[in-house]
Structure formats: C-alpha cells, structure tokens
Motif scaffolding. Structure first.
Motif, PDB file in Angstrom:
ATOM      1  N   LEU A 113      18.690  70.809  61.099  1.00 52.54           N
ATOM      2  CA  LEU A 113      17.524  71.444  60.464  1.00 52.54           C
ATOM      3  C   LEU A 113      17.752  72.939  60.301  1.00 52.54           C
ATOM      4  O   LEU A 113      17.463  73.513  59.260  1.00 52.54           O
ATOM      5  CB  LEU A 113      16.259  71.203  61.304  1.00 52.54           C
ATOM      6  N   ALA A 114      18.303  73.576  61.362  1.00 49.00           N
ATOM      7  CA  ALA A 114      18.534  75.022  61.309  1.00 49.00           C
ATOM      8  C   ALA A 114      19.581  75.359  60.257  1.00 49.00           C
ATOM      9  O   ALA A 114      19.444  76.338  59.519  1.00 49.00           O
ATOM     10  CB  ALA A 114      18.967  75.541  62.678  1.00 49.00           C
ATOM     11  N   VAL A 115      20.639  74.530  60.154  1.00 47.81           N
ATOM     12  CA  VAL A 115      21.685  74.779  59.158  1.00 47.81           C
ATOM     13  C   VAL A 115      21.099  74.666  57.751  1.00 47.81           C
ATOM     14  O   VAL A 115      21.290  75.550  56.913  1.00 47.81           O
ATOM     15  CB  VAL A 115      22.864  73.803  59.354  1.00 47.81           C
ATOM     16  N   LEU A 116      20.343  73.591  57.486  1.00 53.78           N
ATOM     17  CA  LEU A 116      19.759  73.395  56.157  1.00 53.78           C
ATOM     18  C   LEU A 116      18.838  74.549  55.798  1.00 53.78           C
ATOM     19  O   LEU A 116      18.837  75.040  54.672  1.00 53.78           O
ATOM     20  CB  LEU A 116      18.941  72.103  56.116  1.00 53.78           C
ATOM     21  N   GLU A 117      18.046  74.989  56.764  1.00 50.23           N
ATOM     22  CA  GLU A 117      17.096  76.064  56.545  1.00 50.23           C
ATOM     23  C   GLU A 117      17.838  77.375  56.263  1.00 50.23           C
ATOM     24  O   GLU A 117      17.536  78.079  55.314  1.00 50.23           O
ATOM     25  CB  GLU A 117      16.221  76.195  57.803  1.00 50.23           C
ATOM     26  N   ASP A 118      18.837  77.667  57.083  1.00 50.50           N
ATOM     27  CA  ASP A 118      19.481  78.977  56.992  1.00 50.50           C
ATOM     28  C   ASP A 118      20.424  79.094  55.795  1.00 50.50           C
ATOM     29  O   ASP A 118      20.630  80.187  55.287  1.00 50.50           O
ATOM     30  CB  ASP A 118      20.232  79.280  58.296  1.00 50.50           C
ATOM     31  N   CYS A 119      20.999  77.976  55.329  1.00 51.17           N
ATOM     32  CA  CYS A 119      21.935  78.092  54.208  1.00 51.17           C
ATOM     33  C   CYS A 119      21.198  78.141  52.878  1.00 51.17           C
ATOM     34  O   CYS A 119      21.786  78.466  51.857  1.00 51.17           O
ATOM     35  CB  CYS A 119      22.959  76.970  54.228  1.00 51.17           C
ATOM     36  N   GLY A 120      19.909  77.847  52.876  1.00 51.63           N
ATOM     37  CA  GLY A 120      19.123  77.947  51.650  1.00 51.63           C
ATOM     38  C   GLY A 120      18.866  76.608  50.993  1.00 51.63           C
ATOM     39  O   GLY A 120      18.212  76.531  49.959  1.00 51.63           O
ATOM     40  N   TYR A 121      19.375  75.503  51.590  1.00 47.75           N
ATOM     41  CA  TYR A 121      19.188  74.201  50.942  1.00 47.75           C
ATOM     42  C   TYR A 121      17.763  73.674  51.092  1.00 47.75           C
ATOM     43  O   TYR A 121      17.285  72.940  50.232  1.00 47.75           O
ATOM     44  CB  TYR A 121      20.179  73.166  51.482  1.00 47.75           C
ATOM     45  N   MET A 122      17.086  74.069  52.181  1.00 48.90           N
ATOM     46  CA  MET A 122      15.763  73.502  52.445  1.00 48.90           C
ATOM     47  C   MET A 122      14.796  73.754  51.284  1.00 48.90           C
ATOM     48  O   MET A 122      14.020  72.877  50.922  1.00 48.90           O
ATOM     49  CB  MET A 122      15.218  74.078  53.750  1.00 48.90           C
ATOM     50  N   SER A 123      14.856  74.953  50.682  1.00 52.63           N
ATOM     51  CA  SER A 123      13.934  75.215  49.578  1.00 52.63           C
ATOM     52  C   SER A 123      14.343  74.419  48.336  1.00 52.63           C
ATOM     53  O   SER A 123      13.494  74.064  47.520  1.00 52.63           O
ATOM     54  CB  SER A 123      13.863  76.710  49.273  1.00 52.63           C
ATOM     55  N   ARG A 124      15.658  74.121  48.192  1.00 61.90           N
ATOM     56  CA  ARG A 124      16.092  73.246  47.083  1.00 61.90           C
ATOM     57  C   ARG A 124      15.562  71.836  47.289  1.00 61.90           C
ATOM     58  O   ARG A 124      15.193  71.149  46.337  1.00 61.90           O
ATOM     59  CB  ARG A 124      17.625  73.203  46.987  1.00 61.90           C
ATOM     60  N   ALA A 125      15.539  71.418  48.548  1.00 69.45           N
ATOM     61  CA  ALA A 125      14.995  70.091  48.839  1.00 69.45           C
ATOM     62  C   ALA A 125      13.527  70.046  48.421  1.00 69.45           C
ATOM     63  O   ALA A 125      13.075  69.069  47.816  1.00 69.45           O
ATOM     64  CB  ALA A 125      15.148  69.784  50.322  1.00 69.45           C
ATOM     65  N   ALA A 126      12.786  71.118  48.708  1.00 67.75           N
ATOM     66  CA  ALA A 126      11.382  71.193  48.293  1.00 67.75           C
ATOM     67  C   ALA A 126      11.277  71.132  46.773  1.00 67.75           C
ATOM     68  O   ALA A 126      10.409  70.464  46.217  1.00 67.75           O
ATOM     69  CB  ALA A 126      10.744  72.472  48.817  1.00 67.75           C
ATOM     70  N   PHE A 127      12.202  71.823  46.100  1.00 68.59           N
ATOM     71  CA  PHE A 127      12.251  71.860  44.630  1.00 68.59           C
ATOM     72  C   PHE A 127      12.496  70.457  44.079  1.00 68.59           C
ATOM     73  O   PHE A 127      11.864  70.028  43.110  1.00 68.59           O
ATOM     74  CB  PHE A 127      13.384  72.819  44.238  1.00 68.59           C
ATOM     75  N   ILE A 128      13.406  69.723  44.716  1.00 70.89           N
ATOM     76  CA  ILE A 128      13.768  68.393  44.239  1.00 70.89           C
ATOM     77  C   ILE A 128      12.642  67.385  44.467  1.00 70.89           C
ATOM     78  O   ILE A 128      12.333  66.589  43.586  1.00 70.89           O
ATOM     79  CB  ILE A 128      15.069  67.910  44.933  1.00 70.89           C
ATOM     80  N   VAL A 129      12.015  67.435  45.639  1.00 72.60           N
ATOM     81  CA  VAL A 129      11.051  66.376  45.960  1.00 72.60           C
ATOM     82  C   VAL A 129       9.622  66.703  45.538  1.00 72.60           C
ATOM     83  O   VAL A 129       8.751  65.846  45.627  1.00 72.60           O
ATOM     84  CB  VAL A 129      11.051  66.031  47.468  1.00 72.60           C
ATOM     85  N   ASP A 130       9.381  67.926  45.047  1.00 71.50           N
ATOM     86  CA  ASP A 130       7.997  68.322  44.755  1.00 71.50           C
ATOM     87  C   ASP A 130       7.278  67.330  43.844  1.00 71.50           C
ATOM     88  O   ASP A 130       6.160  66.905  44.131  1.00 71.50           O
ATOM     89  CB  ASP A 130       7.957  69.712  44.128  1.00 71.50           C
ATOM     90  N   ARG A 131       7.950  66.936  42.762  1.00 76.57           N
ATOM     91  CA  ARG A 131       7.318  66.026  41.798  1.00 76.57           C
ATOM     92  C   ARG A 131       6.885  64.729  42.492  1.00 76.57           C
ATOM     93  O   ARG A 131       5.781  64.234  42.267  1.00 76.57           O
ATOM     94  CB  ARG A 131       8.305  65.727  40.666  1.00 76.57           C
ATOM     95  N   ALA A 132       7.771  64.204  43.346  1.00 75.09           N
ATOM     96  CA  ALA A 132       7.456  62.948  44.035  1.00 75.09           C
ATOM     97  C   ALA A 132       6.317  63.137  45.027  1.00 75.09           C
ATOM     98  O   ALA A 132       5.465  62.268  45.175  1.00 75.09           O
ATOM     99  CB  ALA A 132       8.702  62.423  44.748  1.00 75.09           C
ATOM    100  N   MET A 133       6.288  64.291  45.685  1.00 78.87           N
ATOM    101  CA  MET A 133       5.248  64.536  46.687  1.00 78.87           C
ATOM    102  C   MET A 133       3.882  64.699  46.037  1.00 78.87           C
ATOM    103  O   MET A 133       2.858  64.399  46.661  1.00 78.87           O
ATOM    104  CB  MET A 133       5.560  65.797  47.498  1.00 78.87           C
ATOM    105  N   THR A 134       3.855  65.197  44.788  1.00 76.97           N
ATOM    106  CA  THR A 134       2.563  65.392  44.128  1.00 76.97           C
ATOM    107  C   THR A 134       1.888  64.049  43.841  1.00 76.97           C
ATOM    108  O   THR A 134       0.676  63.991  43.725  1.00 76.97           O
ATOM    109  CB  THR A 134       2.701  66.167  42.797  1.00 76.97           C
ATOM    110  N   ILE A 135       2.687  62.982  43.754  1.00 75.24           N
ATOM    111  CA  ILE A 135       2.106  61.670  43.470  1.00 75.24           C
ATOM    112  C   ILE A 135       1.096  61.292  44.544  1.00 75.24           C
ATOM    113  O   ILE A 135       0.025  60.789  44.263  1.00 75.24           O
ATOM    114  CB  ILE A 135       3.197  60.589  43.347  1.00 75.24           C
ATOM    115  N   PHE A 136       1.444  61.561  45.803  1.00 75.08           N
ATOM    116  CA  PHE A 136       0.445  61.252  46.836  1.00 75.08           C
ATOM    117  C   PHE A 136      -0.269  62.495  47.342  1.00 75.08           C
ATOM    118  O   PHE A 136      -0.712  62.560  48.484  1.00 75.08           O
ATOM    119  CB  PHE A 136       1.006  60.384  47.960  1.00 75.08           C
ATOM    120  N   GLY A 137      -0.369  63.492  46.468  1.00 73.25           N
ATOM    121  CA  GLY A 137      -1.267  64.603  46.746  1.00 73.25           C
ATOM    122  C   GLY A 137      -0.703  65.730  47.566  1.00 73.25           C
ATOM    123  O   GLY A 137      -1.424  66.656  47.923  1.00 73.25           O
TER     124      GLY A 137
END
Lengths: 80, 779
Positions: free
Chosen positions: B420-444
C-alpha cells in the motif's frame, strides 16, 4: 466558445470562465483553473470518464461533468 | 529550572505576561524561552513531499496513535534545533486554507491559534513543490496572511533541476518577505539549512520580535475594508443580542480576522456555517450585504480571491524561475499512456492487484513458520520449567495459545502495508482512482473511495480515517459504512486457519488452479459483492443528494522513498504488536479464566504430572499402555472441567442460536468472544481446545484439535460447509471494537457505528446460515 470536455486529446484551450460558486467551482479555481490560463486535454480514463488534463504544469483528473463547467476558447498552442 | 541570572537577562515572552494574570500554565512554559517547547507546523499542498520532510526532521520521534495510510491524521513529532526543543505538527495536505468542512477548519485553527487545547503555533513551515511554484503559491498567499513567522521550504528541488528549472531562491525570499530554503527531502539535502532557518525564526520569537513584517496583502484594499465593516457589525449585533460587554463578547463569539475574511469569500463554507451557529441565522443578511458591497466595487468575492491570489503569485514569481535547458521528455505522460490506456491500463490494474495478493500469500510463509517455531519453543520452555498448575495453564493455555496464534500473522500485515505504501508513494494510487472512478460511480461512490477501501483490506481503522480525502460528506459516510466489509488483515488469520485445515489442496480446472487460493479469493469477493448494494442503497436512502466533485491531482511518478515506505510498515507492525500485547492479551486471559473457573483442577494437574513423569522416563510396552490410559482420563477430566466452566455454560446456552449455522458451542463462544476483534476467535478456539486437553504437544496444535473435534454423536464438527459458514460470518460481521470506535469518532455520532454493527451482524448471520444450509446439501 466551448467547454473543456469537448476538446480532442492533445488539444489546448484558454480558460474564459468557470461556471458556478459551489465547492466544485472553488476547487477548480484553487487548482489553477482561472480565466486566461491555458489548459490541455490529455486523455480519457479507460472507462471513458474522468479525463486527464494539464493546467499550470500539473496533471489533474476531472470528470466530464466537471469539465463542462470550464468554458474555454480552443487555441493552437499554450499561452506563455 | 534555569538559574536566576539567565531568567533575569531573558526578555519576557508573551507566555510570561499571561501567566501573571491567568490560571497556572502547563509545564511547557518555563520562565525562560529556551526552556519551553516551541511549536512548528508543516503545511503544504498534497504531493509536495511534506511527509518525507516531516520524517527527515522528526526522525523516528513521531507520536503514536496515528495509523498508517496517507497523512490525514495530524501527526506530531519531536526534534531539537540548537537549544530549542520543538514540537513538529504535520497538518493534512491541502490546496487552500478555505475551510469547507469541520475537518478543514481544524487545520486552519491550529495555524491561527484558535484550536481548543492546542497551544498556538510559533512558526509555520510552508512546503511547496518546486516544479509547480505558481500553483503552490496560492496556498502560500493565504498562509502569509495569517501574520505568523513563516518559512518557505522549496522541496523537490532535484525534480525541478531535472526539468531544467532554475529557481532564484534569494529573490523569491525577498519578494515574499519570508525566509526560503531549497530542500530535497527524498535526498535529504537542505534539511540542516531548514533547521537553521527555523532556529533564526525561533530566536526572534523567543526575543519577542516575532511581529510579522508588513507583507503585501494579496487582495485589494477594498476587500479588507469591507471585512472590517463586517466585523464591526457582527460585534455590535452579538453585543446587543447577548447583552454582554463588548470586550467579553467579541472574545468569545466573534471569529478572528482570518475567519471573517473566509466568511465573506466562501459561500456556504465552514466559516459561514460557524458564524450562523454562534451568532444565529441573522448574520446571513449582514454577510450577503457585505458580499454585495464588495461585488459592486471589485467583483464577485470568489472570483476576486482566485484572480488576486494567482496574480499575486505571478508577480512574486516574476524573474524567479528560469529555464536552463529545454523541457525534457517527461516519463510520467509516457507511463500514463500505458498505465491508464483503455486496454493496457485495465490489464495492468488487475495484474498489480493480483500480484500484491499473490505476494502476500507466498512471501509470508517462511517468516510465519519461524514465528510458529518460536512460539512452540517458548511453550516448551515454560512447560519444562513450571510444574502443572494454574500459573502454567494461564501462560501456556491462555497467553501463548492466544497471543501467539495472532502474532503469527505479523508478516502478512507488514507485506500488505508495504505494498500500500509503495503504491501510494510512487503515484499509482491516484491512477487507480482515475481508472476505477467510472465504475465506482455506478454504485454511488467515486474513485476517491478507492484508496480508503483498498486500505481497508489491510485494516478498516486506517481505511475509515483515510476517507477524509473525500470532501463530500455523503460520499464519505457511504464509504465509511462499507469499508468494514472489505476483508481486513484480521480476517485473514481466520480464513487461513480454516482453509488450511479443511479445504483440500487439490487442483481444480485440470490442476491449473489450486482450490485453497480460490476459496481465499472468494472470501475477499464476498465482502466486495455485498458492499456494492449496501453503498448503492445508502446513497438512495440515508445519504441521498447530488453527485460530489472529483477533481484529483495526478502527481508525477517517482521511485518510492524507502524511508517513507519503511516508516509506514513499521507503524503498522508496531500497532499490530501493541494490539496483540494489550487487547488480545487481555481478551486471552479473560477467556482462559472463563474456561478455567469454576472447577476443581487438582485431579487434572495430578494426571498431567504423572503423564510427564512417564514421558521423561524410558517408555516400555507396559508403560505405553498406562500412558495411554492416563491420556484418556486426562482428556475426559479436562473436557468435563471445560464444559462446566463459565465459558462452557455460556457456550451451551447460545448453542441453539448458532446450530443452524452448523456451529457447535465452541465456535459460538469463539464468535461471541471475538466481539472486540475478529482474530480473537483463533486465540479463543486455541484456549478452548488447549484447556479441554485436546491439544497434545505431539499434535499439530489447533488445526489437529479442530480436525479431531466431534459432536456428541461422533460426527466431526468441522466439515467444509461449517468452515465456509464460519468464514462467511467473519467476512461480513462487524466484530471489531476499534473500527466501531473510529467510525464513532469520524462521524461524530453513535448512529453510524450502531447502524454499522447492526446491519453487518444481520448480514453475517444470514450469510452464514445460507452458506451452511446450501453447502450441507451439496457436499
């Protein structure tokens, strides 16, 4: 005049105004979306929404609905 | 205490003046300035390397109590600069000092010195990203307006250099009227210079010369004039309505200058809400009037502020930044082209998530075996030293069977937090948010819920705390409500124990996949599958409202800092060990006592002594038969004692409730006893089987005891449907006091934790019931 979500990938625009005074609009302004600034549309997310753009040198992800609040004038290259 | 000569030569600080009139001050304010603890606050935008800088300054002296994850919680560290001892406060990363929620208000109050139970901050260190100076100066313009001694830490100077940017630090410092220090927290350069600058500022504070220089204020003069008028009007209103004398009411009810400004600038912001709370809805017309007045002279307040602050930033940056070489090709956009690509992006997203779980499963095996071996050695050592009796029973059956059974999962927790710390610190975590946002909006929900939910796979406590990145209250509460459904690391021990013991390690689909990891994945999936309709339902009912904003910065990719990653893993490990050492330790002893008392154990201990004496001596054929007889009697006596103990009685009383789930009374007791924390079920079962004499030293511990466990009619208790039913129950239940308490704290209401516990317990029971009933008909 058009809105940010209407640009094609790679295309630039100059910000004319931001619609609204709520939290979203304030956040957009704080993050550098202010009139006169140039913005570049970079790409859309794999599922089609949100989109990635570049403003004031930083990359910002905004949803298409939010990009529709950013009114722009398409331009060929960024204003310095 | 300092000597009298020093006391008399030191100028009186403001603290001294207060101490003459008011109640005794806390110990921090000794008569000499050098004796007191000074407070230095770190503020800055997200992604400025502020946490790394904080770690570089404070080292390992960070106060415990904050959970790993992002820097949401206010962290406090200690360090010393020269003769000064400093309390370093790390405030959450923010783009603006315009508070829109009570959380954001706390940060503002810490800086303005209005926060309750917090001494005022002496020096503010504003951390900026050198590659994005203009954007970062927006926040700086708000910070300098607070009038506190301020230092600018120009962080990430190495990144700016790599981009061909040269920054004239002296000129910037001169323009702004504040000290500026170039730093690179990741390379640990500029740290000593920053400390020296902090010392310079503290010298001035200590000598009472801390009054801010007359810095240029960013907004037009008319704005400040309107603010003063508004303030005067509020004072007048408050004093007439409350009939207090002016001095009193203005001190208690009228916000300070900064909040008056925010009240005027932020429509529907927290400053406005607070004014309504304190002074009544009657202040709204006054605020509206002031806004109108401002609009007629220099434009709408919101647009006015942003325009003025960016203009201020541009002006102060004039001639400061120059380009030394052409802008190099940037790796971030190139990486984004792959990692957020329509096809490659999705594939890499799932590959990364799969790899993490795969690594946690396989890498942890070896260290887990080591810990297992170590606990076994300790138990053997105690058994050989202490004769059979109550003390040995407490240590071996209570403490070691309980705490040891939980500590074994330390390697997996460390690994999960590492990733978790590696993903967060390398900058990938916000890309993950970018990728899954559309899917997450489906359930609000939104992509911003991804990090909190992902963290909840480690532990729901930091996960719930990480929801503070979600500005919108409704999105935040919905995320908080489903976060405990993500399978946290406390459930992992339960799954691993049951899967290891009862799911066959056979291959399925022609031997390509093994059944055990598949069941584990299914357990993680159960939580997610249930979370989707729960979140959707909440957003349709209790948390109805319009869609919240997204707007998320995607920082540059970078090599994760070993220091940051290490400190997060270390905090997680420490937290887990402390939990095992306190709560689980206490629970283990309680459970042991309930299983030990009441009852006469003298015959049991006698048998134990006889068995051990025979085992030490050479075993002949005759002795072997005698030994076996003793073992049989020992098991019988132990099991009778346990059945008649407090634990046994409670267990038998609740057995009818858990029978439809396929559980016997032991499992029922385990589930009830694990109310404080899920992993307690393992220590409880360990203690129950150990007290019941079912765990032999030659045996493979708990797993063997569970396999051997039978119903009174001789059928085995643990079948695959029963094991699955237990797992489903633990996947869905809310058996975790820490999570419920953090939900209470984060929502500031008992309603949400009570709702959380109720709905999850109902779901867990129904889920376990369905699993057992369906499962027992299939197998």
């Amino acid at each position: 005049m058009t809105t940010l979500d209407q640009l094609r990938p790679g295309q630039f625009g100059q910000i004319v105004r931001i619609d609204g005074f709520d939290g979203i609009a304030s956040r957009l302004r704080e993050m550098g979306f202010i009139p006169g600034e140039s913005v570049q549309f970079l790409r859309t997310a794999p599922l089609g929404d949100p989109m990635k753009c570049s403003v004031q040198g930083s990359r910002i992800a905004v949803r298409n609905g939010e990009a529709r609040r950013v009114f722009i004038e398409p331009i060929a290259a960024p204003v310095s | 205490m300092a000597n009298s000569a020093e006391t008399s030569s030191t100028p009186r600080t403001s603290k001294d003046t207060i101490s003459n009139s008011a109640a005794p001050l806390p110990v921090v304010s000794s008569p000499t300035a050098r004796g007191r603890v000074f407070r230095v606050a770190l503020v800055g935008n997200p992604n400025t390397g502020k946490s790394t800088l904080f770690n570089a300054l404070a080292g390992m002296n960070v106060r415990t109590g904050n959970y790993p994850g992002v820097t949401i919680e206010k962290k406090v560290g200690r360090c010393s600069v020269g003769d000064y001892s400093i309390e370093l406060v790390d405030l959450p990363g923010t783009y603006s000092m315009a508070p829109r929620s009570p959380d954001e208000m706390v940060a503002v109050e810490v800086l303005t010195g209005e926060a309750a139970n917090e001494p005022p901050v002496d020096v503010i260190v504003c951390v900026v990203n050198s590659t994005l100076l203009q954007r970062n100066l927006f926040l700086v313009s708000q910070i300098v307006e607070l009038g506190k001694p301020t230092i600018l830490a120009l962080n990430m100077t190495d990144a700016a250099e790599a981009r061909g940017l040269a920054i004239d630090v002296e000129k910037l410092s001169e323009n702004l009227g504040v000290g500026a220090v170039p730093t690179s927290a990741s390379r640990r350069t500029g740290i000593d210079e920053l400390k020296a600058e902090i010392k310079t500022q503290l010298d001035r504070v200590a000598n009472g010369r801390a009054a801010a220089t007359d810095r240029e204020r960013p907004l037009p003069k008319q704005f400040y004039a309107v603010c003063n008028e508004l303030r005067a009007e509020l004072v007048q209103r408050a004093c007439t309505t409350e009939s207090l004398n002016e001095r009193n009411c203005s001190r208690t009810m009228i916000p300070d200058q900064y909040l008056i400004e925010r009240m005027l600038l932020d429509r529907g912001g927290e400053a406005e809400r607070r004014a309504i709370r304190r002074l009544g809805a009657a202040v709204l017309p006054a605020i509206a009037q002031a806004r109108e007045k401002l609009a007629s002279t220099c434009g709408d307040p919101t647009e006015l502020e942003c325009g003025a602050r960016y203009a201020w930033a541009a002006k102060h940056l004039d001639g400061v930044v120059s380009r030394t070489k052409a802008k190099p090709r940037n790796a971030t956009d190139w990486l984004d082209a792959i990692l957020t690509h329509r096809v490659a992006g999705m594939i890499s997203f799932f590959a990364i998530m799969f790899l993490i779980f795969q690594c946690i499963y396989s890498f942890s095996q070896f260290p887990m075996d080591l810990i297992d071996g170590a606990t076994g050695l300790v138990a053997d050592a105690i058994t050989s030293i202490i004769p059979p009796g109550m003390l040995r029973s407490l240590l071996v059956d209570g403490v070691i069977a309980g705490v040891g059974g939980v500590l074994i999962f330390l390697p997996q927790i460390a690994l999960l937090f590492f990733f978790l710390a590696v993903l967060e610190d390398c900058g990938y975590m916000s890309r993950a948010a970018f990728i899954v946002d559309r899917a997450m909006t489906i359930f609000g929900l939104s992509g911003k819920s991804f990090l909190p939910l992902m963290s909840s796979f480690a532990c729901a406590v930091p996960g719930v705390m990480a929801t503070r990145v979600i500005e919108n209250r409704r999105d935040r509460f919905a995320t908080i409500m489903v976060a405990p459904l993500m399978s946290c690391s406390a459930r992992l021990p339960v799954y691993l124990l049951l899967i290891g013991a009862f799911v066959p390690a056979t291959g399925v689909l022609g031997g390509w996949l093994s059944a055990q990891p598949l069941v584990l994945m299914a357990m993680y999936f159960v939580g997610v599958a249930v979370a989707i309709p729960v979140a959707w339902l909440l957003k349709k009912t209790l948390l109805r409202g319009e869609v919240a904003p997204f707007v998320l910065e995607l920082p540059e990719y970078k090599i994760p800092s070993a220091r940051v990653v290490f400190s997060r893993v270390w905090e997680a490990v420490r937290e887990f060990v402390v939990r095992a050492g306190t709560m689980i330790f206490a629970a283990s002893i309680l459970i042991w006592f309930a299983g030990f008392w009441p009852g006469d154990h003298s015959r049991q201990f006698e048998l134990q002594t006889q068995i051990e004496q025979l085992e030490v001596a050479d075993v002949t054929t005759l002795d072997a038969a005698e030994l076996e007889a003793l073992h049989v009697e020992y098991r019988h006596v132990s099991s009778l004692l346990l059945t008649n103990s407090t634990l046994g009685k409670v267990g038998h009383a609740i057995e009818p409730i858990v029978r439809p789930l396929g559980w016997d009374w032991r499992i029922g007791v385990g589930a009830v006893a694990s109310f404080p924390a899920r992993e307690v079920i393992i220590s409880t079962l360990g203690t129950i089987y150990s007290l019941g004499g079912e765990v032999d030293e030659q045996d493979d511990g708990l797993v063997a005891a569970m396999r051997a466990s039978t119903w009174p009619d001789g059928r085995p208790v643990f079948t695959i449907p029963t094991a699955l039913s237990i797992m489903v129950f633990f996947a869905l239940c809310a058996q975790c006091v820490s999570t419920l308490l953090v939900i209470k704290r984060e929502t500031n209401s008992w309603f949400w934790p009570v709702l959380s516990f109720s709905y999850m317990t109902v779901l867990a029971y129904v889920g376990a019931f369905a699993t057992y009933q369906v499962g027992s008909r299939l197998f």
